[in-house]
Design an enzyme around this catalytic site. Structure first.
Site, short mmCIF file in Angstrom:
data_model
loop_
_atom_site.label_atom_id
_atom_site.label_comp_id
_atom_site.label_asym_id
_atom_site.label_seq_id
_atom_site.Cartn_x
_atom_site.Cartn_y
_atom_site.Cartn_z
N ARG A 41 0.85 -1.19 0.00
CA ARG A 41 0.00 0.00 0.00
C ARG A 41 0.88 1.23 0.00
O ARG A 41 1.91 1.28 0.67
CB ARG A 41 -0.91 0.01 1.25
CG ARG A 41 -2.10 -0.95 1.17
CD ARG A 41 -3.11 -0.54 0.11
NE ARG A 41 -4.29 -1.44 0.04
CZ ARG A 41 -4.37 -2.46 -0.79
NH1 ARG A 41 -3.32 -2.80 -1.56
NH2 ARG A 41 -5.47 -3.20 -0.82
N HIS A 61 -0.64 0.29 -9.48
CA HIS A 61 -1.28 -0.64 -8.54
C HIS A 61 -1.83 -1.87 -9.27
O HIS A 61 -3.05 -2.15 -9.23
CB HIS A 61 -2.39 0.07 -7.75
CG HIS A 61 -2.82 -0.68 -6.54
ND1 HIS A 61 -3.41 -0.07 -5.46
CD2 HIS A 61 -2.77 -2.00 -6.24
CE1 HIS A 61 -3.70 -0.98 -4.55
NE2 HIS A 61 -3.34 -2.15 -4.99
N GLU A 115 -3.36 7.40 -3.47
CA GLU A 115 -3.97 6.98 -4.74
C GLU A 115 -5.44 7.39 -4.81
O GLU A 115 -6.14 7.31 -3.79
CB GLU A 115 -3.94 5.45 -4.86
CG GLU A 115 -2.62 4.86 -5.24
CD GLU A 115 -2.66 3.34 -5.26
OE1 GLU A 115 -3.76 2.77 -5.45
OE2 GLU A 115 -1.61 2.74 -5.08
N1 LIG Z 1 -0.09 -4.08 -5.11
C1 LIG Z 1 -0.98 -5.05 -5.16
O1 LIG Z 1 -1.58 -5.32 -6.21
C2 LIG Z 1 -1.26 -5.89 -3.94
C3 LIG Z 1 -1.65 -7.23 -4.09
C4 LIG Z 1 -1.90 -7.99 -2.94
C5 LIG Z 1 -1.78 -7.42 -1.68
N2 LIG Z 1 -1.42 -6.08 -1.58
C6 LIG Z 1 -1.27 -5.48 -0.25
O2 LIG Z 1 -0.27 -6.25 0.44
C7 LIG Z 1 -0.71 -6.49 1.77
C8 LIG Z 1 -0.13 -7.81 2.25
O3 LIG Z 1 -0.70 -8.87 1.50
P1 LIG Z 1 -0.56 -10.36 2.04
O4 LIG Z 1 -1.36 -11.25 1.18
O5 LIG Z 1 0.89 -10.67 2.21
O6 LIG Z 1 -1.24 -10.24 3.48
P2 LIG Z 1 -1.04 -11.20 4.72
O7 LIG Z 1 -2.04 -10.78 5.71
O8 LIG Z 1 -1.00 -12.63 4.28
O9 LIG Z 1 0.44 -10.87 5.27
C9 LIG Z 1 0.76 -9.61 5.79
C10 LIG Z 1 1.85 -9.85 6.83
O10 LIG Z 1 2.35 -8.59 7.28
C11 LIG Z 1 2.69 -8.75 8.64
N3 LIG Z 1 2.84 -7.44 9.27
C12 LIG Z 1 1.87 -6.62 9.73
N4 LIG Z 1 2.42 -5.50 10.25
C13 LIG Z 1 3.78 -5.62 10.08
C14 LIG Z 1 4.89 -4.79 10.40
N5 LIG Z 1 4.74 -3.61 10.99
N6 LIG Z 1 6.14 -5.23 10.07
C15 LIG Z 1 6.31 -6.43 9.45
N7 LIG Z 1 5.29 -7.27 9.14
C16 LIG Z 1 4.04 -6.85 9.46
C17 LIG Z 1 1.59 -9.60 9.22
O11 LIG Z 1 2.01 -10.23 10.42
C18 LIG Z 1 1.34 -10.58 8.07
O12 LIG Z 1 2.08 -11.78 8.25
C19 LIG Z 1 -2.25 -6.50 1.68
O13 LIG Z 1 -2.83 -6.13 2.91
C20 LIG Z 1 -2.52 -5.48 0.59
O14 LIG Z 1 -2.70 -4.20 1.18
C21 LIG Z 1 -1.17 -5.33 -2.66
O1 LIG Z 2 -5.40 -5.83 -1.93
C1 LIG Z 2 -5.27 -6.36 -3.04
O2 LIG Z 2 -5.70 -7.53 -3.33
C2 LIG Z 2 -4.56 -5.64 -4.15
O3 LIG Z 2 -4.08 -4.39 -3.73
C3 LIG Z 2 -5.40 -5.50 -5.39
O4 LIG Z 2 -4.53 -5.18 -6.46
C4 LIG Z 2 -6.41 -4.40 -5.25
O5 LIG Z 2 -6.96 -4.21 -6.55
P1 LIG Z 2 -8.25 -3.23 -6.72
O6 LIG Z 2 -9.25 -3.76 -5.75
O7 LIG Z 2 -7.75 -1.86 -6.33
O8 LIG Z 2 -8.66 -3.37 -8.13
#
Ligand SMILES: NC(=O)c1ccc[n+]([C@@H]2O[C@H](COP(=O)([O-])OP(=O)(O)OC[C@H]3O[C@@H](n4cnc5c(N)ncnc54)[C@H](O)[C@@H]3O)[C@@H](O)[C@H]2O)c1
Ligand SMILES: O=C(O)[C@H](O)[C@H](O)COP(=O)(O)O
Length: 372
Positions: free
Chosen positions: A208, A254, A237
């Site tokens: 994020r 994103h 964003e």
């Molecule tokens: N850019 C994208 O398209 C995209 C895609 C998927 C997820 N995301 C983002 O990525 C984040 C993580 O996804 P995920 O599937 O790995 O989630 P997840 O919940 O499986 O893992 C997140 C991990 O972060 C850890 N965490 C929380 N606070 C922390 C800190 N201060 N320091 C270190 N670790 C910490 C948690 O303990 C957890 O294990 C989502 O919440 C989402 O916001 C973005």
């Molecule tokens: O949280 C997620 O799964 C990812 O950030 C995902 O890319 C979000 O996509 P959006 O819902 O903004 O289309």
């Protein structure tokens, strides 16, 4: 039943039409009036589901977000009002892992780096962080996981402190956006830490945008020792700090989680959640939803050396495609959303069947290795 769904959510007609009348709306501008009669509300990350949005609705039974992130959902409000909730944990973990590997292969070529032997600090060792860790380890990188919550729980993996992880050659962020609790992640990469990083480090944000202090980053990048940044997510964003874009190695709107498989899995997981909640059978198998990949098979005559690996990875997905499109078309918030809405199809490595000798590395990376 009235089912209101974000217009960018794929597959929903096949999955939810049997349950009621579907109405698609633009996710970013959904209003309380528009969803007043919804029984089911399915959103993506651009819709804030809070008291304002639900102000005129007294009949909502289920809210689903077809995303991993849930920072846009007021879950305590839903619980207070007895509204069931589901997200799509892990739905696009592979997509994020492949995005990061594509970026690393490109920067390794750009700066004549050998990834094998380099260190990578992964901040957040959950679904996406682990997907990156698995692929980085397969490429011979030394992985340093930073996750205070998993370290406390203990899962058999070794963990390092945040400051240690920040000293790695590559630092990739995969945490949820949180503002409170034991280790909040808002501006986790703050001005002080940004100033302490050295210019050869590669920093990747595919979680994020608000996890990084973008204003502090910009002033670092405008100085004499800029960092090597890979940015998929941006603070505020879609009103992002566009002055940062020219100061990045790779910049995308994103889309790290936007593989077709990742998006379809997100919708499908909400379908499964609704079926379970409403006591109805899951009648549509996920396998029936994935169209055949444009390129489905490749045969390698020799074992897969670095050059072939890079070629195969980028045959399926090359992040430079999205970087070029972003730099060319980004002008404002509307263009940011337009590029995401009209994202070019992208498949995961598993969509490509590879035959040939010595393909153990490709198998570890998630390619569909077919033994002859
Ligand atoms: N850019 C994208 O398209 C995209 C895609 C998927 C997820 N995301 C983002 O990525 C984040 C993580 O996804 P995920 O599937 O790995 O989630 P997840 O919940 O499986 O893992 C997140 C991990 O972060 C850890 N965490 C929380 N606070 C922390 C800190 N201060 N320091 C270190 N670790 C910490 C948690 O303990 C957890 O294990 C989502 O919440 C989402 O916001 C973005
Ligand atoms: O949280 C997620 O799964 C990812 O950030 C995902 O890319 C979000 O996509 P959006 O819902 O903004 O289309």
């Amino acid at each position: 039943m009235q089912i209101v769904i974000d217009e960018n959510m794929p597959l929903v007609e096949q999955l939810f039409a049997p349950f009621g009348q579907i109405r698609r709306l633009p996710g970013r501008t959904m209003s309380a009036e528009q969803i007043a009669d919804a029984d089911i509300l399915l959103v993506r990350s651009v819709t804030r589901v809070d008291a304002g949005l639900l102000a005129e609705n007294r009949r909502l039974r289920f809210v689903g977000t077809a995303t991993i992130g849930t920072d846009h959902i007021d879950q305590s409000l839903l619980a207070e009002r007895g509204i069931a909730f589901a997200s799509a944990p892990g739905c696009n973990r592979i997509s994020v892992g492949e995005y990061v590997v594509s970026a690393l292969l490109i920067l390794a070529e750009r700066y004549q780096l050998s990834l094998a032997g380099m260190t990578i600090g992964i901040i957040g060792a959950g679904n996406t962080g682990s997907a990156v860790a698995e692929r980085a380890a397969a490429l011979g990188m030394h992985v340093c996981l930073c996750d205070p919550f998993k370290a406390q729980q203990g899962d058999g993996r070794d963990y390092v402190d945040y400051e240690v992880a920040l000293g790695c050659d590559v630092v990739s962020f995969h945490v949820p956006l949180t503002h409170d609790g034991l280790a909040p992640t808002w501006h986790l990469l703050d001005a002080q830490r940004i100033a302490a990083l050295h210019p050869e480090q590669i920093l990747i944000n595919a979680c994020r945008g608000d996890v990084w202090d973008n204003a502090a980053l910009l002033s670092r990048q405008q100085g004499a020792a800029p960092l090597r940044l890979v940015m998929d997510v941006w603070e505020h964003e879609p009103e992002l700090m566009s002055a940062l874009i020219p100061h990045t190695e790779l910049a995308t709107p994103h889309i790290a989680g936007y593989s077709l498989e990742g998006k379809l899995r997100g919708s499908y997981m909400l379908y499964e959640a609704w079926c379970q909640l409403s006591g109805q059978p899951v009648t549509v198998p996920f396998s029936a939803l994935l169209p055949p990949a444009p390129l489905s098979a490749v045969s390698l005559g020799t074992s897969c050396a670095d050059a072939q690996l890079k070629a195969l990875v980028h045959l399926v997905y090359d992040v430079r495609r999205d970087d070029a499109r972003f730099r060319r078309f980004y002008t404002d918030a509307a263009s940011f959303d337009w590029m995401r809405k009209h994202y070019l199809e992208r498949r995961e490595w598993s969509s490509l069947a590879v035959t040939g000798p010595d393909l153990a590395l490709l198998q570890r990376l998630g390619f569909n290795v077919v033994t002859p």
